[in-house]
Design a protein around this motif. Structure first.
Motif, PDB file in Angstrom:
ATOM      1  N   GLU B 688      27.151  75.976  11.831  1.00  0.00           N
ATOM      2  CA  GLU B 688      26.941  74.692  11.470  1.00  0.00           C
ATOM      3  C   GLU B 688      28.066  73.891  12.272  1.00  0.00           C
ATOM      4  O   GLU B 688      27.797  72.642  12.264  1.00  0.00           O
ATOM      5  N   ASN B 689      29.252  74.392  12.611  1.00  0.00           N
ATOM      6  CA  ASN B 689      30.058  73.625  13.105  1.00  0.00           C
ATOM      7  C   ASN B 689      29.960  73.326  14.623  1.00  0.00           C
ATOM      8  O   ASN B 689      30.920  73.047  15.420  1.00  0.00           O
ATOM      9  N   ARG B 869      14.354  68.139  16.738  1.00  0.00           N
ATOM     10  CA  ARG B 869      14.988  67.391  15.800  1.00  0.00           C
ATOM     11  C   ARG B 869      16.362  67.842  15.362  1.00  0.00           C
ATOM     12  O   ARG B 869      17.304  66.907  15.053  1.00  0.00           O
ATOM     13  N   ASP B 870      16.315  69.171  14.842  1.00  0.00           N
ATOM     14  CA  ASP B 870      17.532  69.838  14.138  1.00  0.00           C
ATOM     15  C   ASP B 870      17.455  71.238  14.397  1.00  0.00           C
ATOM     16  O   ASP B 870      16.394  71.979  14.624  1.00  0.00           O
ATOM     17  N   PHE B 871      18.634  71.712  14.427  1.00  0.00           N
ATOM     18  CA  PHE B 871      18.912  73.354  14.280  1.00  0.00           C
ATOM     19  C   PHE B 871      20.287  73.659  13.750  1.00  0.00           C
ATOM     20  O   PHE B 871      21.015  72.351  13.728  1.00  0.00           O
ATOM     21  N   VAL B 872      20.446  74.451  13.464  1.00  0.00           N
ATOM     22  CA  VAL B 872      21.943  74.732  12.738  1.00  0.00           C
ATOM     23  C   VAL B 872      22.993  74.522  13.951  1.00  0.00           C
ATOM     24  O   VAL B 872      23.046  75.009  14.889  1.00  0.00           O
ATOM     25  N   GLY B 873      23.721  73.539  13.484  1.00  0.00           N
ATOM     26  CA  GLY B 873      24.832  73.422  14.387  1.00  0.00           C
ATOM     27  C   GLY B 873      24.753  72.174  15.435  1.00  0.00           C
ATOM     28  O   GLY B 873      25.434  71.707  16.165  1.00  0.00           O
ATOM     29  N   ARG B 875      24.171  69.039  14.629  1.00  0.00           N
ATOM     30  CA  ARG B 875      24.897  67.772  14.290  1.00  0.00           C
ATOM     31  C   ARG B 875      26.234  67.527  14.969  1.00  0.00           C
ATOM     32  O   ARG B 875      26.689  66.512  15.480  1.00  0.00           O
ATOM     33  N   SER B 876      26.863  68.761  14.899  1.00  0.00           N
ATOM     34  CA  SER B 876      28.172  68.928  15.382  1.00  0.00           C
ATOM     35  C   SER B 876      28.419  68.660  16.874  1.00  0.00           C
ATOM     36  O   SER B 876      29.294  68.410  17.389  1.00  0.00           O
TER      37      SER B 876
ATOM     38  N   ARG C  27      22.355  71.297   2.448  1.00  0.00           N
ATOM     39  CA  ARG C  27      22.493  70.757   3.730  1.00  0.00           C
ATOM     40  C   ARG C  27      21.941  69.330   3.972  1.00  0.00           C
ATOM     41  O   ARG C  27      20.557  69.344   3.369  1.00  0.00           O
ATOM     42  N   PRO C  31      20.649  65.656   9.362  1.00  0.00           N
ATOM     43  CA  PRO C  31      21.854  65.510   9.916  1.00  0.00           C
ATOM     44  C   PRO C  31      22.294  64.467  10.814  1.00  0.00           C
ATOM     45  O   PRO C  31      23.453  63.919  10.781  1.00  0.00           O
ATOM     46  N   ALA C  32      21.329  64.051  11.798  1.00  0.00           N
ATOM     47  CA  ALA C  32      21.606  63.210  12.824  1.00  0.00           C
ATOM     48  C   ALA C  32      21.653  61.961  11.979  1.00  0.00           C
ATOM     49  O   ALA C  32      22.334  61.028  12.638  1.00  0.00           O
ATOM     50  N   TRP C  39      29.386  64.061   8.060  1.00  0.00           N
ATOM     51  CA  TRP C  39      29.180  65.310   8.436  1.00  0.00           C
ATOM     52  C   TRP C  39      30.497  66.173   8.148  1.00  0.00           C
ATOM     53  O   TRP C  39      30.387  67.499   8.049  1.00  0.00           O
ATOM     54  N   LEU C  43      30.656  69.584   5.998  1.00  0.00           N
ATOM     55  CA  LEU C  43      31.228  71.053   6.622  1.00  0.00           C
ATOM     56  C   LEU C  43      32.226  71.450   5.920  1.00  0.00           C
ATOM     57  O   LEU C  43      32.381  72.534   5.904  1.00  0.00           O
ATOM     58  N   TYR C  44      33.338  70.620   5.509  1.00  0.00           N
ATOM     59  CA  TYR C  44      34.665  71.180   5.225  1.00  0.00           C
ATOM     60  C   TYR C  44      35.050  70.721   3.823  1.00  0.00           C
ATOM     61  O   TYR C  44      36.014  71.170   3.377  1.00  0.00           O
TER      62      TYR C  44
END
Lengths: 187, 981, 113
Positions: B688-689, B869-873, B875-876, C27, C31-32, C39, C43-44
């Motif tokens: 997710e990072n 639109r989205d997948f794990v990680g 947004r990072s 979650r 997220p966007a 965010w 995460l942390y």
């Protein structure tokens, strides 16, 4: 390109012209009057996931819904491993090669793991060398089954009788589990 | 029947039931060791596991040499070979006893003060010298030849200790059918009852009553009886560690039997009946051989029939020493004097002593002792309130039995996090509120006296059974005769101004050291302990902690609880590493995972490497090839003809369900919806990072079924991450995950002739490029065995990965191998695989990437399905840092000298000279010698690497910087002509 | 070895379980829509209390399920456990209880007794 590939064929191993290889030196171990350790008979194995009733219909066996319990019927055994997970054991060649059950997943695990049988009055104590569960019949009765650990390996432990346990272990851990059982057997 | 044994090379006889301590005492040997720091001659202080002085080594002669055993716990057997420790050249004449003369220099904390300069000399000079001079036994110098067992056990009630309270507790607890484990560190059950010559319980002599109770327990099927078993540690949720010694007492143990067994006992309820330890008195010369605890002297005389001396002085602050005096007298020892430091002594035991004609003096204490290697004279006297000595008297004796009262054994109770409560009347700590499902019984909670201890034990046992769900009626009380009630003591503090009065015998800490520590400002017992090392020896201060505490408290003028009590920690007595390791050594140290082809590889001289728990074939040398030659040949063969590789360790997950593709879309950066059944895709998974977590090829077998591969090491982690999201974030998805890593063996057939190898073997399948292009998957069979066939490549060549059920793998392997050989190919191992993939610029997760690498860094940004639109990680990836200028990027390196092979990890710099403080531009991640390209190659992560293509940077090496040219990481076939053949 | 209450299989030994961090950190659905700070918090940022702590465990070598549990980080005792996706039961305070005893001895981690 086809929509779907032909499903894997679930073939009984003895129908094949090739010798099936066990992943360890599966010599039986006997401690007279106390313990007999030997490989389980050849078995077909399916991992069943998902809808219990649909799977039950597909495999002609009512799957256990009580946690950590096994049922046996029609020469098949279904071991509860999780709320939507069972291990189906059967004699080779008796499972119809169906893999498509609506609302469920069926995966062949016949070669993923092997079975070991421990029999005799010392069996619980020998298992206690690596298994942290209480194996007293009041805590782990006949018919109970569960994933757990044995030393540094994961196993499925199933008590078939007061003094008979069936152990399922992934094939590459089988030599370790067998070796640890051998080491612990002299008590 | 006498047993012959040796101590320091001299032969002696002992009797069955003897300990080394009792047998030596019976043979008149009183000098058993040299002290830790001053090398002072030492004899026995105690008769049990609390003994601080008599540490010996036992040598079985086949490499099984055990140092630092307490002579009081070593059972004598025929042929026992034992030696004293920490002396040179001999116990009687120890050159290092000169330390004793230098004692003023060796006071508390001396090593912090004396050995300061020059800087650096501590580690090189002082510490090794000090360690050699001050020490315990020698560590064994060969691998332990014995083996060890371990077992988990579960019970309703665990009873620790089998003295009167423990035995009564076990009998009461097991009466209603509860599962009971009774353990005792001694070879026999009974504890203090074994040394009791006067008490009668229910009409039986004490040892006979013990035998009867043990018989009752043995007849109950749910009772487990463990002698020679020390409960050494308390762990969370009532798990107690027991160390059982199985063969150390046997003259010729069966080599198939384990030497010791670790029991990890999970008890619903625990009864601690650990007893109490007698407290020494603190006076000058209290460490001379012949000075011992009064009850230890009694135990040696009564239980072992070993006279601890001919003429005894008893010095006490407690009534129980009178019983010791009476029993010693009854065993034939002349008791010259009982000196009681208290001003009055008029309980039944003092009365009995006087009646037996023993001289009793109150208000009298020991001022000093004399004697070269053992006590010959005790100097006694009375001390006025103003500190003057009166009635000084020299009393000839060979035994001085001392008793400063009793310290309840709180070790396990305290480890269970129970609160300690100070009892000012007895100046002891006692168990307070429990923190675990346990209860103490008998003298470990201050209940002394035989009938009280029996009743207390029965009560505790029955309550423990009740609390674990059993009916438990309290048994009828025992009828006890002949056990005179001992009045409790009022310990008399030690005198302030006295020299060389030992408090901690094992670490050679004197009362002076403690006073020095308080003067230097250490006011908490935890600090005093660390400064003086009192209580820090292997006996953990069993005989010294309370005396140290009293002295420090008195000196500071504060109550004992205000000074504190040091923490009790496992183990109660030392436990061997073997016991803790159990089965986990040698081949059973860890599971050794082998693939179904392992046997074939081993038979064909493969050299294996460890990859996690797996053994993988690294290369297959022919003739006298070294690794480089073998790997180069394997690489060339793959590039020119064909190679066969065992890729079975790859993780494999079957992902099934109506929402399988949606799940793949969310877990991986790639787009999966449009991937047709029969096609594969190189999947990349982020944390997710936003950093790369794992990679692998996924094949779509059906709209609702994917066969996903992972890295070998990443398999469990990837499956756990998938399960986590599936179960906790997206439970609405209809998807199931099953590990099939071990179901399928994987045979990689790679090279221009790969198709020719397989074509005649696959049963009726079309594997030509049109039907099976690169990145496709088909289901069929090979030599009659069910198969999933992937057309994938990790070498840059035309390649297939044949997946067959593991049990048939070796047979299929042999069939494929025959074809490979026939077409001029060979098997290759992981090393060649690494070289081949590096030539093609393919990364290995964890080698090129390190948890801080993005796909962009690795040149894999193309794989990201940007429209998703989205997948794990995902947004990072939008964080500014993830695309910042200066990030390290994957590049290839060519060394100026084509033969030079850089070290993996070598730092890259702008200039050849790299003085301290030079900023690194990056590092080499993979590096291989010449194989098929005519020069060595390396991959590296280099700051702004892609902007530096064509530039020269420098790789730092011990032998000097090497100029390297920065190039594209794909060294071979960038257009993929070979791949798509 | 701790005993851990699996809400499905019952009380089982710690060796069968894997710890999986603080519970009830969902979650974000989009997220966007979060800025970098938000965010980063997701995460942390964790509460890390001394006292009762809702956390995730997986009965890895058992039923395989992730679940939530409340454990007191001071006493290392489990107070309750419940299925993933269900709310923290009432009556389990969410921060360190004010009456949690002070560390008996702050030097506990050092050396032998």
């Amino acid at each position: 390109m086809p929509d779907t590939l032909t499903p894997d064929r679930l073939q009984p191993r003895d129908a094949l012209p090739i010798l099936f290889e066990l992943p360890y030196d599966a010599r039986p171990l006997v401690v007279p009057g106390r313990l007999l350790l030997h490989p389980a008979p050849d078995l077909a194995r399916l991992v069943l996931r998902g809808d219990a009733s649909a799977l039950g219909v597909a495999f002609s066996l009512e799957l256990p819904t009580q946690p950590c319990r096994a049922v046996e019927a029609n020469g098949r055994s279904a071991l509860w491993l999780g709320p939507d997970e069972w291990l189906l054991l059967a004699s080779p060649g008796t499972l119809v090669p169906t893999v498509s059950v609506p609302g469920a997943a069926v995966v062949d695990a016949g070669h993923r793991q092997v079975g070991l049988i421990l029999e005799g009055p010392s069996a619980p104590d020998v298992l206690a060398a690596g298994c942290p569960l209480d194996l007293h019949p009041t805590a782990f009765p006949v018919g109970m089954c569960t994933r757990t650990v044995f030393g540094k390996a994961e196993i499925v432990l199933w008590r078939q009788d007061n003094a008979r346990f069936h152990v399922e272990v992934w094939r590459s851990f089988a030599a370790y589990v067998h070796g640890l059982l051998e080491r612990a057997a002299p008590l | 029947m006498s047993l012959r044994f040796s101590f320091d090379g001299r032969s002696y006889l002992g009797e069955p039931g003897d300990t080394l301590a009792s047998a030596l005492l019976a043979n008149g040997v009183r000098l058993l060791g040299r002290s830790f720091k001053y090398h002072r001659p030492r004899g026995l202080l105690a008769a049990g596991s609390e003994e601080p002085n008599a540490l010996v080594e036992v040598d079985r002669g086949y490499g099984a040499r055990t140092p630092n055993l307490r002579a009081t716990q070593v059972e004598v057997y025929d042929g026992l070979v034992a030696r004293s420790q920490n002396r040179f050249p001999s116990l009687g004449f120890d050159l290092q006893a000169v330390n004793d003369l230098a004692a003023p220099l060796l006071s508390a904390g001396f090593y912090y003060k004396t050995f300061m300069a020059p800087r650096g000399a501590w580690a090189k000079l002082y510490e090794p010298l000090i360690r050699r001079a001050a020490g315990l036994g020698r560590a064994p110098d060969v691998a332990d030849p014995d083996h060890y067992a371990s077992r988990y056990a579960h019970c309703d009630v665990l009873v620790i200790g089998s003295g009167p309270a423990g035995l009564a507790a076990a009998v009461a607890a097991s009466a209603g059918g509860a599962r009971v484990i009774l353990c005792d560190e001694q070879p026999r059950f009974g504890g203090s009852l074994l040394a009791d010559r006067s008490a009668r319980i229910d009409g039986l002599a004490a040892p006979d009553w013990v035998a009867a109770q043990v018989g009752v327990l043995a007849s109950r099927p749910e009772v487990t009886l463990l002698t020679r078993t020390t409960a050494f540690g308390w762990y969370p949720d009532n798990m107690v560690g027991l160390a059982q010694r199985l063969t150390d007492h046997l003259p010729e143990p069966d080599p198939t039997l384990p030497r010791e067994r670790l029991w990890q006992v999970r008890a619903k309820q625990v009864v601690i009946a650990a007893g109490a330890i007698e407290r020494p008195l603190v006076f000058p010369g209290n460490d001379r051989p012949g000075v011992m605890l009064a009850d230890a002297a009694r135990t040696f005389a009564v239980r072992y029939n070993a006279a601890p001396g001919q003429r005894a002085v008893i010095a006490t602050t407690s009534d129980t020493a009178y019983r010791a005096a009476l029993d010693l007298q009854a065993c034939g020892v002349e008791v010259a004097l009982i000196a009681d430091a208290r001003l009055r002594a008029d309980g039944p035991l003092p009365a009995a002593a006087r009646a037996a004609g023993i001289r009793v003096e109150t208000g009298m204490r020991v001022l000093a002792t004399r004697g070269r290697r053992g006590i010959r004279v005790a100097i006694m006297g009375r001390i006025d309130l103003d500190g003057r000595v009166r009635n000084r008297e020299w009393v000839r004796c060979s035994l001085l039995g001392m008793s400063g009262g009793w310290t309840p054994s709180l070790h396990l109770f305290s480890q269970s996090r129970g609160e300690l409560r100070f009892d000012p009347a007895s100046e002891t700590f006692l168990p307070g509120a429990s923190a675990a499902a346990e209860r103490s019984a008998g003298s470990c909670r201050g209940v002394h006296g035989l009938d009280d201890a029996l009743a207390d034990g029965a009560m505790a046992g029955s309550a423990a059974a009740h609390d674990s769900g059993f009916d438990a009626a309290l048994p009828a009380p025992c009828h006890v005769e002949g056990a005179a009630q001992a009045g409790w003591t009022s310990p008399v503090p030690a005198r302030r101004k006295q020299r060389r009065a030992f408090v901690d015998f094992q670490n050679d800490v004197t009362s002076k050291d403690l006073l020095l520590a308080t003067q230097e400002g250490f006011h908490s017992i935890e600090h005093v302990k660390r400064y003086t090392t009192t209580g820090m020896a292997t006996d953990q201060g069993k005989t010294s902690n309370m005396n140290a505490l009293s002295i420090v408290a008195a000196e500071l003028g504060r109550p004992v609880p205000a000074v504190g009590l040091t923490t009790f920690r496992p183990p109660y007595t030392p436990v061997t590493f073997g016991t803790l390791a159990g089965y986990s050594r040698g081949v059973l140290f860890d599971p050794v995972r082998t693939t179904p082809v392992h046997g074939w590889a081993a038979a064909h001289k493969a050299v294996f490497e460890d990859v996690g728990l797996w053994k993988r074939a690294r290369y297959f040398p022919r003739g006298d090839e070294d690794m480089h030659q073998a790997v180069a040949r394997e690489c060339r063969t793959v590039r020119s003809a064909v190679g066969l590789f065992d890729a079975s360790t790859l993780g494999k997950i079957e992902i099934i369900g109506a929402d399988a593709a949606e799940f793949m879309n969310r877990m991986y950066v790639n787009a999966w919806t449009k991937l047709a059944p029969g096609r594969c895709r190189y999947g990349l998974m982020l944390g997710e990072n936003g950093f790369l977590m794992d990679d692998g090829v996924a094949g779509r077998l059906a709209p609702d079924r994917f066969h996903v591969t992972t890295t070998t090491g990443g398999a469990p982690r990837v499956l756990a991450q998938m399960e986590d999201y599936l179960q906790t974030e997206w439970p609405e998805l209809q998807v199931w995950l099953t590990s099939v890593t071990e179901q399928w063996a994987v045979l990689a057939v790679q090279g221009p002739r790969a198709r020719d190898v397989l074509a005649p073997l696959v049963d009726g399948m079309d594997i030509e490029a049109a039907a099976m292009p690169h990145m496709s998957v088909a289901v069929g069979s090979i030599v009659g065995v069910p198969m999933r066939l992937f057309r994938v490549s990790f070498t840059g060549e035309l390649g297939f990965e044949v997946n067959v059920p593991a049990g048939h793998a070796q047979a299929v392997w042999e069939a494929v191998h025959a074809r490979v050989e026939a077409l001029g190919g060979c098997v290759y191992g992981t090393e060649a695989m690494h070289v081949l993939r590096a030539e093609k610029g393919y990364i290995i997760v964890g080698q090129e990437s390190d948890g801080t690498a993005t796909l962009g860094d690795l040149g894999l940004g193309w794989a990201i399905a940007k429209a998703k639109r989205d997948f794990v990680g995902k947004r990072s990836l939008d964080r500014a840092d993830m695309t910042a200028v200066g990030r390290r990027q994957l590049v290839g390196l060519l060394t100026a000298d084509p033969a030079c092979v850089l070290d993996e990890g070598a730092q890259l710099t702008e200039a050849a000279a790299a003085p301290v403080g030079t900023r690194s531009l990056g590092h080499v991640t993979s590096s291989y010698g010449e194989a098929t390209l005519g020069h060595s190659i390396a991959l590296a992560m280099l700051a702004d690497g892609r902007a530096r293509l064509g530039e020269t940077v420098y790789a730092q090496r011990p032998e000097g910087a090497m100029p390297v040219r920065v190039v594209d990481p794909v060294f071979l076939d960038p257009k993929g002509v070979r791949l798509n053949a | 070895m701790l005993l851990i209450p699996c809400p499905i299989c019952g009380i089982r030994p710690e060796a069968e379980f894997t710890y999986a961090g603080e519970a009830h950190i969902a979650r974000p659905a989009e997220p966007a829509s979060l800025d970098d700070h938000a965010w980063g918090e997701f995460l942390y940022a964790r509460t890390n209390p001394k006292g009762d702590h809702a956390e995730r465990w997986r009965h890895t070598h058992g039923c395989g399920r992730f679940f939530n549990a409340v454990r007191n980080t001071h006493t290392d005792r489990f107070i309750t456990s419940y299925l993933a996706g269900t709310a923290r039961p009432h009556g389990t305070p969410s921060a360190a209880s004010p009456d949690a005893p002070a560390m008996r001895n702050d030097t506990e981690q050092w050396g032998q007794a």
